[in-house]
Design a protein around this motif. Sequence first.
Motif, mmCIF file in Angstrom:
data_model
loop_
_atom_site.group_PDB
_atom_site.id
_atom_site.type_symbol
_atom_site.label_atom_id
_atom_site.label_comp_id
_atom_site.label_asym_id
_atom_site.label_seq_id
_atom_site.Cartn_x
_atom_site.Cartn_y
_atom_site.Cartn_z
ATOM 1 N N GLY A 215 0.839 -1.212 -0.191
ATOM 2 C CA GLY A 215 0.029 0.073 0.032
ATOM 3 C C GLY A 215 0.744 1.260 0.005
ATOM 4 N N GLU A 216 0.002 2.248 0.326
ATOM 5 C CA GLU A 216 0.948 3.519 0.229
ATOM 6 C C GLU A 216 0.818 4.543 1.734
ATOM 7 N N ILE A 217 1.858 5.262 1.704
ATOM 8 C CA ILE A 217 1.783 5.931 3.035
ATOM 9 C C ILE A 217 2.090 7.358 2.749
ATOM 10 N N GLY A 218 1.615 8.207 3.392
ATOM 11 C CA GLY A 218 1.659 9.716 3.571
ATOM 12 C C GLY A 218 1.269 10.364 5.006
ATOM 13 N N TYR A 219 1.192 11.690 4.991
ATOM 14 C CA TYR A 219 0.739 12.462 6.299
ATOM 15 C C TYR A 219 -0.040 13.372 5.710
ATOM 16 N N ALA A 220 -0.723 14.067 6.684
ATOM 17 C CA ALA A 220 -1.839 15.056 6.451
ATOM 18 C C ALA A 220 -1.581 16.426 6.864
ATOM 19 N N PRO A 221 -0.890 17.231 6.631
ATOM 20 C CA PRO A 221 -0.810 18.607 7.309
ATOM 21 C C PRO A 221 -1.903 19.524 6.895
ATOM 22 N N ASN A 222 -2.318 20.398 7.531
ATOM 23 C CA ASN A 222 -3.246 21.345 7.344
ATOM 24 C C ASN A 222 -2.563 22.690 6.859
ATOM 25 N N GLN A 286 12.351 10.633 4.511
ATOM 26 C CA GLN A 286 11.686 9.714 3.829
ATOM 27 C C GLN A 286 10.892 9.952 2.784
ATOM 28 N N PRO A 287 10.960 9.468 1.553
ATOM 29 C CA PRO A 287 9.769 9.498 0.437
ATOM 30 C C PRO A 287 8.602 9.083 0.904
ATOM 31 N N ILE A 288 7.533 9.759 0.571
ATOM 32 C CA ILE A 288 6.220 9.133 0.883
ATOM 33 C C ILE A 288 5.488 9.060 -0.514
ATOM 34 N N ASP A 289 4.416 8.349 -0.174
ATOM 35 C CA ASP A 289 3.514 7.926 -1.531
ATOM 36 C C ASP A 289 2.502 9.086 -1.925
ATOM 37 N N PHE A 290 2.108 9.645 -0.864
ATOM 38 C CA PHE A 290 0.972 10.612 -1.341
ATOM 39 C C PHE A 290 1.135 11.644 0.101
ATOM 40 N N LEU A 291 0.431 12.876 -0.411
ATOM 41 C CA LEU A 291 0.483 13.949 0.625
ATOM 42 C C LEU A 291 -1.183 14.178 0.806
ATOM 43 N N GLY A 292 -1.365 14.189 1.938
ATOM 44 C CA GLY A 292 -2.891 14.525 2.378
ATOM 45 C C GLY A 292 -2.871 15.991 2.730
ATOM 46 N N ILE A 293 -3.895 16.708 2.188
ATOM 47 C CA ILE A 293 -3.929 18.179 2.478
ATOM 48 C C ILE A 293 -5.465 18.608 3.097
ATOM 49 N N ASN A 294 -5.352 19.035 4.171
ATOM 50 C CA ASN A 294 -6.454 19.648 4.904
ATOM 51 C C ASN A 294 -6.499 21.169 4.638
ATOM 52 N N PRO A 348 1.428 13.029 -5.598
ATOM 53 C CA PRO A 348 -0.011 12.621 -5.658
ATOM 54 C C PRO A 348 -0.400 13.431 -4.386
ATOM 55 N N ILE A 349 -1.696 14.081 -4.662
ATOM 56 C CA ILE A 349 -2.389 14.545 -3.280
ATOM 57 C C ILE A 349 -3.753 13.913 -3.149
ATOM 58 N N TYR A 350 -4.283 13.686 -1.887
ATOM 59 C CA TYR A 350 -5.516 13.456 -1.651
ATOM 60 C C TYR A 350 -5.944 14.708 -0.745
ATOM 61 N N ILE A 351 -6.902 15.343 -1.010
ATOM 62 C CA ILE A 351 -7.584 16.257 -0.175
ATOM 63 C C ILE A 351 -8.140 15.596 0.901
ATOM 64 N N THR A 352 -7.558 15.400 2.108
ATOM 65 C CA THR A 352 -7.934 14.532 3.088
ATOM 66 C C THR A 352 -9.078 15.237 4.211
ATOM 67 N N GLU A 353 -9.220 16.537 4.089
ATOM 68 C CA GLU A 353 -10.201 17.214 4.678
ATOM 69 C C GLU A 353 -10.419 18.362 3.856
ATOM 70 N N ASN A 354 -11.684 18.746 3.928
ATOM 71 C CA ASN A 354 -12.200 20.095 3.465
ATOM 72 C C ASN A 354 -13.801 20.421 3.620
ATOM 73 N N GLY A 355 -14.396 21.001 4.214
ATOM 74 C CA GLY A 355 -15.590 21.344 4.513
ATOM 75 C C GLY A 355 -16.122 22.510 5.314
ATOM 76 N N ALA A 356 -17.144 22.730 5.445
ATOM 77 C CA ALA A 356 -17.873 23.941 6.029
ATOM 78 C C ALA A 356 -18.888 23.648 7.443
ATOM 79 N N CYS A 357 -18.747 24.556 8.368
ATOM 80 C CA CYS A 357 -19.363 24.352 9.536
ATOM 81 C C CYS A 357 -20.842 25.175 9.236
ATOM 82 N N TYR A 358 -21.833 24.551 9.305
ATOM 83 C CA TYR A 358 -23.107 25.384 9.341
ATOM 84 C C TYR A 358 -23.880 24.505 10.305
ATOM 85 N N ASN A 359 -24.721 25.295 10.894
ATOM 86 C CA ASN A 359 -25.353 24.620 11.976
ATOM 87 C C ASN A 359 -27.016 24.170 12.114
ATOM 88 N N GLU A 360 -27.200 24.100 10.761
ATOM 89 C CA GLU A 360 -28.658 23.870 10.443
ATOM 90 C C GLU A 360 -29.402 22.794 11.135
#
Length: 447
Positions: A215-222, A286-294, A348-360
């Motif tokens: 498999g693949e390994i990366g980290y997810a900085p914001n 160490q080389p990573i396989d993907f980058l998670g972006i928040n 390679p990038i995965y957007i590991t987080e993106n979203g909005a806070c709305y309290n409906e």
Amino acid sequence: MAIIQFPKDFKWGAATASYQIEGATNEDGRGVSIWDTFSKTPGKVHNGDTGDVACDSYHRYEEDVKLIHDLGADVYRFSVAWPRIFPNGTGEVNQKGVDYYHKLVDSLLEKGIEPMCTLYHWDLPQALQDKGGWDNRETIEAFVQYADFMFKEFDGKIKKWITVNEPWCSSFLSNYIGEHAPGNQNLQLATDIAHHLLVAHGRAVKQFRDSNIEGEIGYAPNVTWFEPYSTKQQDIEACNRGNAWNLEWFFDPVFKGSYPSFMVDWFKEKGATPTILDGDLEIISQPIDFLGINYYTGNVGRYKENEGLFDLENIDMGYDKTDIDWFIYPEGFYKVLVKIKDLYGNVPIYITENGACYNEEPENGEVADHKRIDYLKTHLTALKRSMDSGVNVKGFLYWSLMDNFEWALGYSMRFGIVHVNYETLERTKKDSYHWFGETIQNGEFTL
Ligand code: GCO
């Protein structure tokens, strides 16, 4: 009208984290984490909320997996509670905790959903905190043991691994600003912790390679984005510092094997220098396989003497804010992704987080969260624009699958595309869930 279209093999999904959704903090041998301690310390979390019950996903994971499946998601990002696996941080494995994640992962796989597993999403075992937490390099050793156990136990089942989530938050937000567990306010301490988290990341990647895990390994900085208010050099430099606190500080060591010198100098003036041992930067890079972006928010910034750590003030340009008071700034999403490509190449990038806070809240069984749909549309459009500019984005995971424990803000802030009633624990799909599901199905949406 414009159609925003994503590649056929683009991966879609949603994300959560253990302490924010699981509950069952006292069950099946789970140890205490720093978030249990912090949330039970008066004054630290809004309304005295804790993760004791949260969304009760520990018991309701099958229902939650069904929600992911019905959405049509390809990937589900979740995190493992380290104290469920090693209640004391190291030593004896707690089999019941391991069993829970097998059940979760098996039910994802049965439904054709790919698990993406975060090893550290902030619930550090309290037993390790009692010995200094991430300030103590023994915690790095403990993390590597825990990671190694998870790799081997789930080899062949989990093929996407994230070492650490948002190391900026678990260092600076938690140990300098003091808003998150363990709540310290010390810049030198936070700087060392940031470094140790990166070493822990690198050590885990090395362990993964040495053990030949599939498999693949990366980290997810914001990341965030400060756009200079003017073309004045002072404004540009202040914004560069603000951006680099999240970006270069946590990326240069991984991709270049060094810290950004303009930031090292700046921190030195503020009295903080990371304590780097021989070999650390080699391990971190160490080389990573993907980058998670928040990414959630950005804004316009301007130089102001003695404002914050970076002589940088946030200007209210009148941009809309979400209910958590964060400016909506999709342009920053585009710019930061392009900058990442320019600085670090085409990982390679995965957007590991993106979203909005709305309290409906639900009305007649429906949640009309149209502002969340708008947020998604503008951010996905910016994302697609970055892809058209050559950024190598492989997938997008919405934060979050469901409303959950929003850290120091407790249950007051809702990010989910599924509403959770915290009294009955009932889940209700919001309009954004249906919109996102259609977008996943079609691989495109209309603006
Ligand atoms: C993270 C995030 C999430 C938050 C989300 C909204 O670090 O991954 O902090 O856990 O809930 O970012 O603030």
